[in-house]
Design a protein around this motif. Sequence first.
Motif, PDB file in Angstrom:
ATOM      1  N   LEU A   3     -42.979   5.534 -16.156  1.00  0.00           N
ATOM      2  CA  LEU A   3     -41.709   5.078 -15.629  1.00  0.00           C
ATOM      3  C   LEU A   3     -41.727   5.222 -14.120  1.00  0.00           C
ATOM      4  N   THR A   4     -41.022   4.347 -13.431  1.00  0.00           N
ATOM      5  CA  THR A   4     -40.941   4.408 -11.981  1.00  0.00           C
ATOM      6  C   THR A   4     -39.519   4.767 -11.568  1.00  0.00           C
ATOM      7  N   ALA A   5     -39.415   5.784 -10.744  1.00  0.00           N
ATOM      8  CA  ALA A   5     -38.106   6.219 -10.264  1.00  0.00           C
ATOM      9  C   ALA A   5     -37.616   5.272  -9.177  1.00  0.00           C
ATOM     10  N   THR A   6     -36.327   4.990  -9.195  1.00  0.00           N
ATOM     11  CA  THR A   6     -35.701   4.189  -8.149  1.00  0.00           C
ATOM     12  C   THR A   6     -34.941   5.138  -7.229  1.00  0.00           C
ATOM     13  N   GLU A   7     -34.201   4.581  -6.291  1.00  0.00           N
ATOM     14  CA  GLU A   7     -33.407   5.434  -5.402  1.00  0.00           C
ATOM     15  C   GLU A   7     -32.274   6.123  -6.149  1.00  0.00           C
ATOM     16  N   LYS A   8     -31.909   5.581  -7.318  1.00  0.00           N
ATOM     17  CA  LYS A   8     -30.847   6.175  -8.123  1.00  0.00           C
ATOM     18  C   LYS A   8     -31.379   7.176  -9.145  1.00  0.00           C
ATOM     19  N   GLY A   9     -32.656   7.159  -9.415  1.00  0.00           N
ATOM     20  CA  GLY A   9     -33.221   8.092 -10.383  1.00  0.00           C
ATOM     21  C   GLY A   9     -34.170   7.413 -11.343  1.00  0.00           C
ATOM     22  N   LEU A  10     -34.202   7.910 -12.552  1.00  0.00           N
ATOM     23  CA  LEU A  10     -35.138   7.447 -13.565  1.00  0.00           C
ATOM     24  C   LEU A  10     -34.359   6.959 -14.777  1.00  0.00           C
ATOM     25  N   LEU A  11     -34.704   5.811 -15.266  1.00  0.00           N
ATOM     26  CA  LEU A  11     -34.047   5.256 -16.444  1.00  0.00           C
ATOM     27  C   LEU A  11     -34.930   5.529 -17.659  1.00  0.00           C
ATOM     28  N   ILE A  12     -34.371   6.241 -18.624  1.00  0.00           N
ATOM     29  CA  ILE A  12     -35.103   6.573 -19.849  1.00  0.00           C
ATOM     30  C   ILE A  12     -34.673   5.598 -20.932  1.00  0.00           C
ATOM     31  N   PRO A  13     -35.623   4.898 -21.545  1.00  0.00           N
ATOM     32  CA  PRO A  13     -35.267   3.918 -22.583  1.00  0.00           C
ATOM     33  C   PRO A  13     -34.546   4.568 -23.765  1.00  0.00           C
ATOM     34  N   LYS A  14     -33.537   3.896 -24.282  1.00  0.00           N
ATOM     35  CA  LYS A  14     -32.729   4.392 -25.396  1.00  0.00           C
ATOM     36  C   LYS A  14     -33.583   4.681 -26.625  1.00  0.00           C
ATOM     37  N   GLU A  15     -34.620   3.916 -26.832  1.00  0.00           N
ATOM     38  CA  GLU A  15     -35.468   4.128 -28.015  1.00  0.00           C
ATOM     39  C   GLU A  15     -36.108   5.512 -28.020  1.00  0.00           C
ATOM     40  N   LEU A  16     -36.272   6.123 -26.865  1.00  0.00           N
ATOM     41  CA  LEU A  16     -36.819   7.477 -26.799  1.00  0.00           C
ATOM     42  C   LEU A  16     -35.760   8.535 -27.086  1.00  0.00           C
ATOM     43  N   LEU A  17     -34.502   8.172 -26.934  1.00  0.00           N
ATOM     44  CA  LEU A  17     -33.421   9.130 -27.110  1.00  0.00           C
ATOM     45  C   LEU A  17     -32.939   9.231 -28.546  1.00  0.00           C
ATOM     46  N   GLY A  18     -33.214   8.238 -29.353  1.00  0.00           N
ATOM     47  CA  GLY A  18     -32.794   8.253 -30.748  1.00  0.00           C
ATOM     48  C   GLY A  18     -31.290   8.169 -30.865  1.00  0.00           C
ATOM     49  N   GLU A  19     -30.751   8.864 -31.860  1.00  0.00           N
ATOM     50  CA  GLU A  19     -29.310   8.838 -32.133  1.00  0.00           C
ATOM     51  C   GLU A  19     -28.546   9.870 -31.320  1.00  0.00           C
ATOM     52  N   ASN A  20     -29.240  10.711 -30.585  1.00  0.00           N
ATOM     53  CA  ASN A  20     -28.590  11.794 -29.839  1.00  0.00           C
ATOM     54  C   ASN A  20     -27.738  11.248 -28.703  1.00  0.00           C
ATOM     55  N   GLN A  21     -26.651  11.963 -28.406  1.00  0.00           N
ATOM     56  CA  GLN A  21     -25.727  11.542 -27.358  1.00  0.00           C
ATOM     57  C   GLN A  21     -25.702  12.501 -26.163  1.00  0.00           C
ATOM     58  N   GLU A  22     -26.035  13.768 -26.378  1.00  0.00           N
ATOM     59  CA  GLU A  22     -25.993  14.752 -25.296  1.00  0.00           C
ATOM     60  C   GLU A  22     -27.366  15.379 -25.110  1.00  0.00           C
ATOM     61  N   PHE A  23     -27.704  15.620 -23.832  1.00  0.00           N
ATOM     62  CA  PHE A  23     -29.019  16.154 -23.502  1.00  0.00           C
ATOM     63  C   PHE A  23     -28.892  17.217 -22.423  1.00  0.00           C
ATOM     64  N   GLU A  24     -29.857  18.104 -22.397  1.00  0.00           N
ATOM     65  CA  GLU A  24     -29.939  19.117 -21.355  1.00  0.00           C
ATOM     66  C   GLU A  24     -31.210  18.854 -20.570  1.00  0.00           C
ATOM     67  N   ILE A  25     -31.112  18.904 -19.251  1.00  0.00           N
ATOM     68  CA  ILE A  25     -32.285  18.683 -18.395  1.00  0.00           C
ATOM     69  C   ILE A  25     -32.607  19.996 -17.698  1.00  0.00           C
TER      70      ILE A  25
END
Length: 70
Positions: A3-25
């Motif tokens: 993945l390539t970061a932009t000036e706004k950050g990194l976009l993670i594809p939804k398919e990697l997130l599954g059904e989950n709605q909340e995440f901790e970084i």
Amino acid sequence: MKLTATEKGLLIPKELLGENQEFEIIQENGKIIITSIKQTSSIWDLGSNPVECDVKDGAINRDRYLYNLR
């Protein structure tokens, strides 16, 4: 997957997130760790907001049976 970061950050594809709605970084040792925050099972919420009414359900008799009270 790269993945390539932009000036706004990194976009993670939804398919990697599954059904989950909340995440901790977490950032540690030069790594970024993203973990899903699993919702507690709804079974743990049972009885947390009981309805009050004048209906008798026989709980006293059940308690006597379970605890051998007389």
